[in-house]
Design an enzyme around this catalytic site. Sequence first.
Site, PDB file in Angstrom:
ATOM      1  N   TYR A  42      -3.594  -7.033  18.095  1.00 39.07           N
ATOM      2  CA  TYR A  42      -4.600  -6.898  17.031  1.00 39.07           C
ATOM      3  C   TYR A  42      -4.887  -8.240  16.354  1.00 39.07           C
ATOM      4  O   TYR A  42      -6.028  -8.661  16.233  1.00 39.07           O
ATOM      5  CB  TYR A  42      -4.056  -6.000  15.918  1.00 39.07           C
ATOM      6  N   THR A  96       0.894  -6.686   2.124  1.00 38.17           N
ATOM      7  CA  THR A  96       0.219  -7.369   3.221  1.00 38.17           C
ATOM      8  C   THR A  96      -1.259  -7.028   3.265  1.00 38.17           C
ATOM      9  O   THR A  96      -2.116  -7.910   3.352  1.00 38.17           O
ATOM     10  CB  THR A  96       0.887  -6.979   4.567  1.00 38.17           C
ATOM     11  N   CYS A  97      -1.586  -5.760   3.223  1.00 40.73           N
ATOM     12  CA  CYS A  97      -2.969  -5.344   3.457  1.00 40.73           C
ATOM     13  C   CYS A  97      -3.939  -5.966   2.445  1.00 40.73           C
ATOM     14  O   CYS A  97      -4.941  -6.561   2.821  1.00 40.73           O
ATOM     15  CB  CYS A  97      -3.067  -3.821   3.433  1.00 40.73           C
ATOM     16  N   LYS A 142      -8.766 -10.506   5.707  1.00 35.56           N
ATOM     17  CA  LYS A 142      -9.211 -10.634   7.112  1.00 35.56           C
ATOM     18  C   LYS A 142     -10.641 -10.101   7.258  1.00 35.56           C
ATOM     19  O   LYS A 142     -11.484 -10.714   7.884  1.00 35.56           O
ATOM     20  CB  LYS A 142      -8.238  -9.853   8.008  1.00 35.56           C
ATOM     21  N   TYR A 173      -4.144  -3.060  -8.627  1.00 37.58           N
ATOM     22  CA  TYR A 173      -2.883  -2.404  -8.253  1.00 37.58           C
ATOM     23  C   TYR A 173      -1.941  -2.328  -9.450  1.00 37.58           C
ATOM     24  O   TYR A 173      -1.315  -1.306  -9.711  1.00 37.58           O
ATOM     25  CB  TYR A 173      -2.204  -3.167  -7.101  1.00 37.58           C
ATOM     26  N   GLU A 185       9.126  -5.414  -6.707  1.00 39.07           N
ATOM     27  CA  GLU A 185       8.347  -6.256  -5.791  1.00 39.07           C
ATOM     28  C   GLU A 185       8.753  -7.715  -5.985  1.00 39.07           C
ATOM     29  O   GLU A 185       8.785  -8.219  -7.112  1.00 39.07           O
ATOM     30  CB  GLU A 185       6.843  -6.058  -6.058  1.00 39.07           C
ATOM     31  N   SER A 204       0.825  -1.217   0.000  1.00 44.44           N
ATOM     32  CA  SER A 204       0.000   0.000   0.000  1.00 44.44           C
ATOM     33  C   SER A 204       0.857   1.263   0.000  1.00 44.44           C
ATOM     34  O   SER A 204       0.613   2.201  -0.763  1.00 44.44           O
ATOM     35  CB  SER A 204      -0.897   0.023   1.227  1.00 44.44           C
ATOM     36  N   GLU A 238     -25.275   8.822  17.768  1.00 45.76           N
ATOM     37  CA  GLU A 238     -25.800  10.045  18.397  1.00 45.76           C
ATOM     38  C   GLU A 238     -25.411  10.131  19.876  1.00 45.76           C
ATOM     39  O   GLU A 238     -25.343  11.223  20.437  1.00 45.76           O
ATOM     40  CB  GLU A 238     -27.319  10.140  18.249  1.00 45.76           C
ATOM     41  N   HIS A 263     -31.010  10.641  14.609  1.00 42.32           N
ATOM     42  CA  HIS A 263     -31.782   9.709  15.425  1.00 42.32           C
ATOM     43  C   HIS A 263     -32.631   8.786  14.563  1.00 42.32           C
ATOM     44  O   HIS A 263     -33.168   9.250  13.566  1.00 42.32           O
ATOM     45  CB  HIS A 263     -32.696  10.527  16.358  1.00 42.32           C
ATOM     46  N   THR A 269      -1.874   0.468   7.582  1.00 45.44           N
ATOM     47  CA  THR A 269      -1.863   0.759   6.145  1.00 45.44           C
ATOM     48  C   THR A 269      -2.046   2.251   5.819  1.00 45.44           C
ATOM     49  O   THR A 269      -1.254   2.817   5.054  1.00 45.44           O
ATOM     50  CB  THR A 269      -2.975  -0.073   5.453  1.00 45.44           C
ATOM     51  N   GLU A 328      -8.415 -10.403  16.692  1.00 45.15           N
ATOM     52  CA  GLU A 328      -9.259 -10.426  15.492  1.00 45.15           C
ATOM     53  C   GLU A 328      -9.508 -11.856  15.024  1.00 45.15           C
ATOM     54  O   GLU A 328     -10.652 -12.255  14.771  1.00 45.15           O
ATOM     55  CB  GLU A 328      -8.608  -9.603  14.371  1.00 45.15           C
ATOM     56  N   ARG A 340      -0.163 -13.152  27.893  1.00 50.14           N
ATOM     57  CA  ARG A 340       0.521 -13.037  29.177  1.00 50.14           C
ATOM     58  C   ARG A 340      -0.038 -11.905  30.036  1.00 50.14           C
ATOM     59  O   ARG A 340       0.050 -11.935  31.249  1.00 50.14           O
ATOM     60  CB  ARG A 340       2.022 -12.841  28.959  1.00 50.14           C
ATOM     61  N   CYS A 376      -5.387  -6.961   5.973  1.00 49.70           N
ATOM     62  CA  CYS A 376      -6.659  -6.242   6.215  1.00 49.70           C
ATOM     63  C   CYS A 376      -7.826  -6.720   5.344  1.00 49.70           C
ATOM     64  O   CYS A 376      -8.915  -6.979   5.862  1.00 49.70           O
ATOM     65  CB  CYS A 376      -6.510  -4.757   5.957  1.00 49.70           C
TER      66      CYS A 376
HETATM   67  P1  NDP Z   1       0.985  -6.708  18.384  1.00 50.68           P
HETATM   68  O1  NDP Z   1       2.287  -6.057  18.596  1.00 50.68           O
HETATM   69  O2  NDP Z   1      -0.252  -5.890  18.301  1.00 50.68           O
HETATM   70  O3  NDP Z   1       0.739  -7.816  19.479  1.00 50.68           O
HETATM   71  C1  NDP Z   1       1.709  -8.780  19.795  1.00 50.68           C
HETATM   72  C2  NDP Z   1       1.179  -9.633  20.921  1.00 50.68           C
HETATM   73  O4  NDP Z   1       2.116 -10.658  21.171  1.00 50.68           O
HETATM   74  C3  NDP Z   1       0.983  -8.861  22.215  1.00 50.68           C
HETATM   75  O5  NDP Z   1      -0.199  -9.276  22.820  1.00 50.68           O
HETATM   76  C4  NDP Z   1       2.201  -9.260  23.018  1.00 50.68           C
HETATM   77  O6  NDP Z   1       1.982  -9.280  24.401  1.00 50.68           O
HETATM   78  C5  NDP Z   1       2.389 -10.697  22.545  1.00 50.68           C
HETATM   79  N1  NDP Z   1       3.749 -11.155  22.831  1.00 50.68           N
HETATM   80  C6  NDP Z   1       4.892 -10.703  22.296  1.00 50.68           C
HETATM   81  N2  NDP Z   1       5.943 -11.373  22.811  1.00 50.68           N
HETATM   82  C7  NDP Z   1       5.444 -12.254  23.701  1.00 50.68           C
HETATM   83  C8  NDP Z   1       6.023 -13.215  24.555  1.00 50.68           C
HETATM   84  N3  NDP Z   1       7.349 -13.417  24.615  1.00 50.68           N
HETATM   85  N4  NDP Z   1       5.207 -13.949  25.343  1.00 50.68           N
HETATM   86  C9  NDP Z   1       3.883 -13.752  25.317  1.00 50.68           C
HETATM   87  N5  NDP Z   1       3.269 -12.856  24.506  1.00 50.68           N
HETATM   88  C10 NDP Z   1       4.045 -12.120  23.711  1.00 50.68           C
HETATM   89  O7  NDP Z   1       1.202  -7.549  17.044  1.00 50.68           O
HETATM   90  P2  NDP Z   1       0.180  -8.166  16.015  1.00 50.68           P
HETATM   91  O8  NDP Z   1       0.904  -9.241  15.319  1.00 50.68           O
HETATM   92  O9  NDP Z   1      -1.109  -8.466  16.659  1.00 50.68           O
HETATM   93  O10 NDP Z   1      -0.029  -6.975  15.017  1.00 50.68           O
HETATM   94  C11 NDP Z   1       1.098  -6.426  14.338  1.00 50.68           C
HETATM   95  C12 NDP Z   1       0.794  -5.054  13.844  1.00 50.68           C
HETATM   96  O11 NDP Z   1      -0.100  -5.144  12.768  1.00 50.68           O
HETATM   97  C13 NDP Z   1       0.145  -4.183  14.900  1.00 50.68           C
HETATM   98  O12 NDP Z   1       1.077  -3.328  15.450  1.00 50.68           O
HETATM   99  C14 NDP Z   1      -0.902  -3.430  14.159  1.00 50.68           C
HETATM  100  O13 NDP Z   1      -0.479  -2.106  13.983  1.00 50.68           O
HETATM  101  C15 NDP Z   1      -1.034  -4.105  12.811  1.00 50.68           C
HETATM  102  N6  NDP Z   1      -2.385  -4.651  12.649  1.00 50.68           N
HETATM  103  C16 NDP Z   1      -3.414  -3.787  12.586  1.00 50.68           C
HETATM  104  C17 NDP Z   1      -4.689  -4.251  12.448  1.00 50.68           C
HETATM  105  C18 NDP Z   1      -5.806  -3.277  12.388  1.00 50.68           C
HETATM  106  O14 NDP Z   1      -5.548  -2.105  12.187  1.00 50.68           O
HETATM  107  N7  NDP Z   1      -7.041  -3.707  12.579  1.00 50.68           N
HETATM  108  C19 NDP Z   1      -4.983  -5.668  12.357  1.00 50.68           C
HETATM  109  C20 NDP Z   1      -3.818  -6.507  12.465  1.00 50.68           C
HETATM  110  C21 NDP Z   1      -2.576  -5.998  12.604  1.00 50.68           C
HETATM  111  P3  NDP Z   1       2.175  -7.978  25.308  1.00 50.68           P
HETATM  112  O15 NDP Z   1       1.076  -7.031  24.968  1.00 50.68           O
HETATM  113  O16 NDP Z   1       2.080  -8.534  26.676  1.00 50.68           O
HETATM  114  O17 NDP Z   1       3.535  -7.440  24.967  1.00 50.68           O
END
Ligand code: NDP
Length: 458
Positions: A176, A41-42, A50, A98, A34, A14, A438, A433, A309, A180, A197, A47
């Site tokens: 995220y 990815t998106c 998904k 694209y 590319e 993107s 609202e 309404h 994105t 999701e 965790r 996105c």
């Molecule tokens: P995130 O960084 O959002 O989440 C990673 C998760 O993995 C966290 O819950 C983290 O826990 C956990 N984690 C990491 N290391 C460990 C560990 N050693 N032990 C246990 N748990 C662990 O990554 P995602 O892959 O979910 O998403 C990646 C990116 O993609 C996001 O930053 C987001 O911006 C983007 N994205 C956006 C979406 C949207 O806009 N709807 C949808 C999907 C992705 P903890 O919180 O405790 O560190």
Amino acid sequence: MSDAFDLVVIGAGSGGVAASRRAAAHGARVLVAEADRVGGTCAIRGCVPKKLMMYAAGFAQAFEEARGYGWTGVAGQFEMHRWAAAKAQETSRLEGIYRRMLADSGVELATGHARLLGPDTVAVGGRELRAQRVLVATGGAPAHDAIPGLAQAMSSNEVLDLRELPATLLVVGGGYVAVEFASILAGLGAKVTLALRDTHPLRGFDTDLRTRLATALAERGITLASGVGLKGLERSDDGFALHRADGSVLRAQAALNATGRHPNTAGLGLAEAGVRLDALGAITVDADSRSSVPGVWAIGDVTNRFNLTPVAIAEGRAFADTEFGKRPTRVDHRTVASAVFTDPPIATVGLTEVDAVEQGPVDVYESDFRPMKTAFAGGSARTYMKLVVDGLSERVLGVHMIGTDAPEIVQSLAVALTCGATKRDFDRTVAVHPTAAEEFVLMREPVRRHGAAPAAAA
Ligand code: NDP
């Protein structure tokens, strides 16, 4: 034709596509390289597919609700391979769009893994390109190193290519991607365990959204195994075993690794060209997306700023407008809205309550209700909205929502936040309404006040 370009972009996702097209519109001679599918990815493995899977999952609940509205005989069986075939067709269609957009913009597309040979030379597909400017927009990929054994699990890439729904699924992580897909696959009929965790999913989001999401996911039948560290994932003949720090073991037929993503910087020749990377391997950039090497810029997830994105697209266009359009532009990362496509969905823009309180006095407004559509059908789902307001200036600092249509509603309110709207502006806005939205203009009294109360008018 010579192999000299005003701009060589590495990565046709993107961000890379947006930057290439904008630079070409300003008259630059542009090539984008590319190694994988155009769209990134998106569009191809994030996105878009998904959200198509989320729509598929939504029908189970819609069928259920339909009965409450007087419909009979509404039911069905989800056949994942049918969805997978339709999804493959749609992502191919998007990839075609694209490719066409690039061609129509006069951007040359080169297929292959690109590599910097210096700040102004890029090798790709057997060619050596001279580039006045290089833009790295290679995005990120699922990380497998948080705990041992994660490489054996599916990542978000593979889960979107499933042709059969697993009966039981372990989702590792609480961000995220984790919430999701936990929500979506549970909606489709899998028995899901979400192992994280922290005590609640979505670290960094407003606490009231996090607690309500945890409750809502549990109500939808997802087992939340939270608050215990994760030690390692093991694969056996009959599935996966996740070992936790308290000695407990969670088991399921399939496992999804959702423990974050790494920037795609390996094998690009970046370090050799002197481009500085941070400890996670992300390209270090300034506010104008300049890397440490003159002539090399980077945007999007490869810089690990806001991995979204629309942010990558905005950064790409800002780069092109600044460098080729004589229009210096910077992306304001402060009011970037984001959404989490769970059921119910979450959307948020601006400061959380906790973050706002650190900056000064804050008034908090809330609304918590059963939406008309679900309540009528006898459902228990709730909608929650929160406004975080500066206690002195009355400026709205944060908007947070969990509930049906949250992403659509918060997108519009992000405009108000970007414009610096105050609570008074919300109050003098007449409601539409009957809607859920609202409620955002009908919140009269704060439910909490942090810090000093606003000074009385003289
Ligand atoms: P995130 O960084 O959002 O989440 C990673 C998760 O993995 C966290 O819950 C983290 O826990 C956990 N984690 C990491 N290391 C460990 C560990 N050693 N032990 C246990 N748990 C662990 O990554 P995602 O892959 O979910 O998403 C990646 C990116 O993609 C996001 O930053 C987001 O911006 C983007 N994205 C956006 C979406 C949207 O806009 N709807 C949808 C999907 C992705 P903890 O919180 O405790 O560190």
